[in-house]
Design a protein around this motif. Structure first.
Motif, PDB file in Angstrom:
ATOM      1  N   HIS A 342      -0.744 -18.130  -4.185  1.00 45.18           N
ATOM      2  CA  HIS A 342      -0.210 -17.418  -3.018  1.00 45.18           C
ATOM      3  C   HIS A 342      -0.857 -17.865  -1.711  1.00 45.18           C
ATOM      4  CE1 HIS A 342       1.770 -14.692  -5.844  1.00 45.18           C
ATOM      5  NE2 HIS A 342       2.416 -14.172  -4.816  1.00 45.18           N
ATOM      6  N   GLY A 343      -1.920 -18.646  -1.793  1.00 44.31           N
ATOM      7  CA  GLY A 343      -2.552 -19.140  -0.585  1.00 44.31           C
ATOM      8  C   GLY A 343      -3.097 -18.021   0.275  1.00 44.31           C
ATOM      9  N   GLY A 344      -2.866 -18.101   1.570  1.00 45.57           N
ATOM     10  CA  GLY A 344      -3.382 -17.088   2.498  1.00 45.57           C
ATOM     11  C   GLY A 344      -2.887 -15.694   2.183  1.00 45.57           C
ATOM     12  N   ASP A 345      -1.647 -15.577   1.716  1.00 45.29           N
ATOM     13  CA  ASP A 345      -1.124 -14.249   1.368  1.00 45.29           C
ATOM     14  C   ASP A 345      -1.919 -13.623   0.227  1.00 45.29           C
ATOM     15  OD1 ASP A 345       0.835 -14.192   3.279  1.00 45.29           O
ATOM     16  OD2 ASP A 345       2.410 -14.989   1.965  1.00 45.29           O
ATOM     17  N   ARG A 348      -4.650 -11.598   1.680  1.00 41.87           N
ATOM     18  CA  ARG A 348      -4.277 -10.705   2.780  1.00 41.87           C
ATOM     19  C   ARG A 348      -4.353  -9.260   2.325  1.00 41.87           C
ATOM     20  NH1 ARG A 348       0.716  -8.815   3.990  1.00 41.87           N
ATOM     21  NH2 ARG A 348       1.733 -10.426   2.737  1.00 41.87           N
ATOM     22  N   SER A 349      -5.095  -8.460   3.058  1.00 43.03           N
ATOM     23  CA  SER A 349      -5.262  -7.057   2.696  1.00 43.03           C
ATOM     24  C   SER A 349      -3.912  -6.363   2.591  1.00 43.03           C
ATOM     25  CB  SER A 349      -6.126  -6.357   3.757  1.00 43.03           C
ATOM     26  OG  SER A 349      -6.305  -5.002   3.435  1.00 43.03           O
ATOM     27  N   GLY A 350      -3.720  -5.666   1.480  1.00 40.12           N
ATOM     28  CA  GLY A 350      -2.471  -4.945   1.256  1.00 40.12           C
ATOM     29  C   GLY A 350      -1.470  -5.695   0.407  1.00 40.12           C
ATOM     30  N   ILE A 352      -0.032  -7.304  -2.944  1.00 39.44           N
ATOM     31  CA  ILE A 352      -0.202  -6.859  -4.321  1.00 39.44           C
ATOM     32  C   ILE A 352      -1.179  -7.754  -5.084  1.00 39.44           C
ATOM     33  CG2 ILE A 352       1.892  -8.122  -5.001  1.00 39.44           C
ATOM     34  CD1 ILE A 352       0.350  -4.977  -6.666  1.00 39.44           C
ATOM     35  N   VAL A 353      -1.137  -9.056  -4.845  1.00 34.34           N
ATOM     36  CA  VAL A 353      -2.046  -9.958  -5.563  1.00 34.34           C
ATOM     37  C   VAL A 353      -3.493  -9.719  -5.129  1.00 34.34           C
ATOM     38  CG1 VAL A 353      -2.668 -12.378  -5.886  1.00 34.34           C
ATOM     39  CG2 VAL A 353      -0.274 -11.700  -5.992  1.00 34.34           C
ATOM     40  N   GLU A 354      -3.701  -9.457  -3.849  1.00 36.49           N
ATOM     41  CA  GLU A 354      -5.048  -9.132  -3.370  1.00 36.49           C
ATOM     42  C   GLU A 354      -5.553  -7.851  -4.002  1.00 36.49           C
ATOM     43  OE1 GLU A 354      -7.733  -6.814  -0.689  1.00 36.49           O
ATOM     44  OE2 GLU A 354      -5.600  -6.437  -1.082  1.00 36.49           O
ATOM     45  N   SER A 355      -4.701  -6.847  -4.140  1.00 38.58           N
ATOM     46  CA  SER A 355      -5.135  -5.580  -4.749  1.00 38.58           C
ATOM     47  C   SER A 355      -5.431  -5.763  -6.230  1.00 38.58           C
ATOM     48  CB  SER A 355      -4.075  -4.492  -4.537  1.00 38.58           C
ATOM     49  OG  SER A 355      -2.892  -4.779  -5.265  1.00 38.58           O
ATOM     50  N   LEU A 356      -4.659  -6.604  -6.914  1.00 44.35           N
ATOM     51  CA  LEU A 356      -4.933  -6.899  -8.328  1.00 44.35           C
ATOM     52  C   LEU A 356      -6.284  -7.579  -8.485  1.00 44.35           C
ATOM     53  CD1 LEU A 356      -1.416  -8.217  -9.428  1.00 44.35           C
ATOM     54  CD2 LEU A 356      -2.491  -6.098 -10.209  1.00 44.35           C
ATOM     55  N   TYR A 357      -6.610  -8.454  -7.548  1.00 40.58           N
ATOM     56  CA  TYR A 357      -7.892  -9.169  -7.586  1.00 40.58           C
ATOM     57  C   TYR A 357      -9.054  -8.182  -7.507  1.00 40.58           C
ATOM     58  CZ  TYR A 357     -11.173 -12.987  -6.594  1.00 40.58           C
ATOM     59  OH  TYR A 357     -12.215 -13.894  -6.645  1.00 40.58           O
ATOM     60  N   ARG A 358      -8.907  -7.148  -6.700  1.00 43.62           N
ATOM     61  CA  ARG A 358      -9.958  -6.140  -6.594  1.00 43.62           C
ATOM     62  C   ARG A 358      -9.958  -5.201  -7.794  1.00 43.62           C
ATOM     63  NH1 ARG A 358      -8.902  -2.807  -3.050  1.00 43.62           N
ATOM     64  NH2 ARG A 358      -6.957  -3.560  -2.144  1.00 43.62           N
ATOM     65  N   GLU A 359      -8.785  -4.865  -8.294  1.00 39.58           N
ATOM     66  CA  GLU A 359      -8.675  -3.910  -9.399  1.00 39.58           C
ATOM     67  C   GLU A 359      -9.285  -4.445 -10.694  1.00 39.58           C
ATOM     68  OE1 GLU A 359      -7.732  -0.873  -9.833  1.00 39.58           O
ATOM     69  OE2 GLU A 359      -6.458  -0.299  -8.146  1.00 39.58           O
TER      70      GLU A 359
END
Length: 383
Positions: A342-345, A348-350, A352-359
């Motif tokens: 997904h690159g920069g997205d 990006r906070s918010g 879905i892939v970023e939230s999965l990474y934290r979860e």
């Protein structure tokens, strides 16, 4: 669209396939618009939604329902599906099960009648209080004391990293009662949140926000009827509960990984690079192949462990440890690939892939860290 072909595997019965389809439809309609800024309110809301959909009956079985028991395959399918939609939805369901699991498995009839209907209806939020500042995976080293005083027990000590800490209506607490040294001197109690001497000492904040807290017990007096099982049964009770629910942690990781793959497939089909879809790049195809392989291997381990437990195996410590270790570690890998694609997205906070990474990160720690799962697997294998 997440892959559903695994539901045709022989691990499942028709009732499991029907459950998965019904829940997927329900989640698509009901698990949306969740405000994650206030995690306490979000979890209370989600518990209410899950109760209204009658999903919590799978987490807290009805003792009046003849033959009713915790069905691990159902629990895993529910956690996998909810995790695909929302991490807090999975958390809210899981904690109703884990927090009341000791009551379901070892509670007296009065304890079951008092608490389990409240858990199923969403009128009581449950918590599982095992971890302490000096005893995370080393359960036998629990220091919280519960001393007998007439018809009561008096608790003194702390628990930490307790999920639902601060919003739970009751806690299944494991404490040292001293029948013997180490693991044989622990007992399990039901502690209502409003009892005198109990307090939330600190709210704990993590990279993926969940309601977590450090608990403090200061001359906290509870009735002897709050004891589950017999004195000294605490370690057995804790391990039995984890034996049921450890596979479901792996299932949640599987759900996160499936969502990451779904998002990746959409991305590589829609995104163009050098005048062609991203998927035309062989390196990207290799990443997608690795992700699909890790997901199927995880699913096989998860549902083998669940099927074995449902088939009557007394303990599935080795199989559950394998499922949790492999699924959580490889879900992290799958999600990392999704972020990269997904690159920069992806950061990006918010998103879905970023939230999965934290979860996903916490799943490799709680209910037995990955390194502890390796110890369990090695010892079981050597035995």
């Amino acid at each position: 669209m997440a892959d559903k072909t695994y539901l045709d595997w022989p691990f499942f019965e028709d009732r499991h396939r029907e459950l998965a389809a019904k829940l997927d439809d329900w989640a698509a309609a009901n698990i949306k618009g969740i405000n994650h800024e206030d995690v306490d309110a979000a979890c209370r809301d989600l518990v209410a939604r899950l109760a209204s959909g009658d999903w919590l009956r799978h987490a807290a079985v009805d003792p009046d329902d003849a033959g009713s028991k915790l069905d691990v395959r159902s629990l895993c399918l529910i956690r996998e599906t909810l995790a695909r939609y929302d991490g807090l939805a999975d958390f809210s369901f899981a904690m109703q099960g884990l927090g009341s699991g000791a009551i379901s498995l070892f509670g007296t009839n009065d304890q079951k009648d008092n608490w389990l209907p409240k858990v199923r209806s969403g009128k009581a939020i449950a918590a599982f209080a095992l971890t302490e500042p000096q005893s995370g995976s080393d359960v036998a080293n629990i220091a919280l004391e519960a001393k007998r005083d007439g018809d009561d027990f008096v608790l003194n000590g702390e628990k930490t990293w307790i999920s639902n800490g601060g919003i739970a209506d009751f806690y299944c607490v494991f404490a040292r009662t001293g029948e013997a040294p180490g693991a044989k001197g622990l007992s399990a109690f039901i502690v209502p949140a409003n009892v005198s001497g109990f307090e939330i000492a600190e709210r704990l904040h993590t990279i993926a926000p969940h309601p977590l807290a450090r608990l403090k017990f200061t001359d906290c007096r509870i009735q002897a009827s709050a004891l589950m099982g017999k004195g000294g049964d605490g370690f057995k009770i804790a391990m039995s509960v984890l034996d049921v629910f450890r596979s479901t942690v792996a299932a949640a990781a599987l759900g996160f990984a499936r969502r990451a793959l779904d998002e990746t497939i959409t991305r590589v089909q829609e995104r163009e690079l050098f005048g062609a879809p991203l998927f035309d790049l062989q390196m990207v195809q290799g990443h997608v192949a690795d992700m699909a392989l890790d997901i199927d291997a995880s699913a096989l381990l998860v549902y083998r462990a669940a099927w074995l437990k449902d088939s009557g195996a007394a303990r599935v410590s080795r199989e559950a440890a394998m499922a949790k270790l492999y699924s959580t570690d490889h879900a992290q890998t799958v999600i990392d690939k999704a972020v990269q694609i997904h690159g920069g997205d992806g950061v990006r906070s918010g998103h879905i892939v970023e939230s999965l990474y934290r979860e996903i990160r916490a799943l490799r720690i709680y209910e037995g860290a990955s390194d502890v799962q390796k110890i369990i697997i090695a010892r079981q294998t050597l035995a």
